[in-house]
Design a protein around this motif. Structure first.
Motif: not given
Length: 135
Positions: A53-54, A77-78, A102-106
């Motif tokens: 996520l950098e 994701g994040g 994954p998860g809530e997306g980007i």
């Protein structure tokens, strides 16, 4: 094999015409870019995995879109935060598949996307953009 990567199915085979009809960029595509080919415009598209996520560096979204002919998928994701006013420059023949995160997306925060001047065949799906520009 592109079809085996992250469950992309047959969507990203290099298929430009089907039964004499142009193929939509993705199911349900409408408007001026509905026939954009993204990375399918390339003979040999590369699947690039975003692994951080950098905002910059190896495995980043910035690195992923810095070269043409890539299908960008997300192993994380994040939120990806950029320095204020920095513009994310996306090269031609790029497909960004936010739905693979994954998860809530980007979520992309603090930047605007490229102005796309002189670029073509860019497909962006399922990204949330939070610009910090004041109106």
């Amino acid at each position: 094999d592109l079809r085996m990567s992250r469950g992309l199915g047959d969507v990203y085979k290099r298929q430009v015409w089907a039964d004499g009809e142009k193929v939509l960029a993705f199911p349900g595509a409408e408007g001026g870019g509905k026939y954009a080919m993204g990375a399918r415009a390339s003979e040999n598209p590369e699947v690039y995995h975003v692994t951080t996520l950098e905002s910059t560096g190896p495995g980043s979204l910035t690195e992923a879109v810095s070269k043409s002919n890539r299908i960008v998928v997300f192993d994380v994701g994040g939120t990806i935060s950029y320095d204020k006013w920095k513009q994310l420059r996306i090269e031609s023949n790029t497909t960004i598949l936010g739905q693979t995160a994954p998860g809530e997306g980007i979520t992309i925060e603090g930047t605007d996307l490229s102005d796309f001047a002189g670029k073509s065949n860019i497909i962006i799906r399922y990204l949330k953009i939070k610009s910090l520009r004041r109106k």
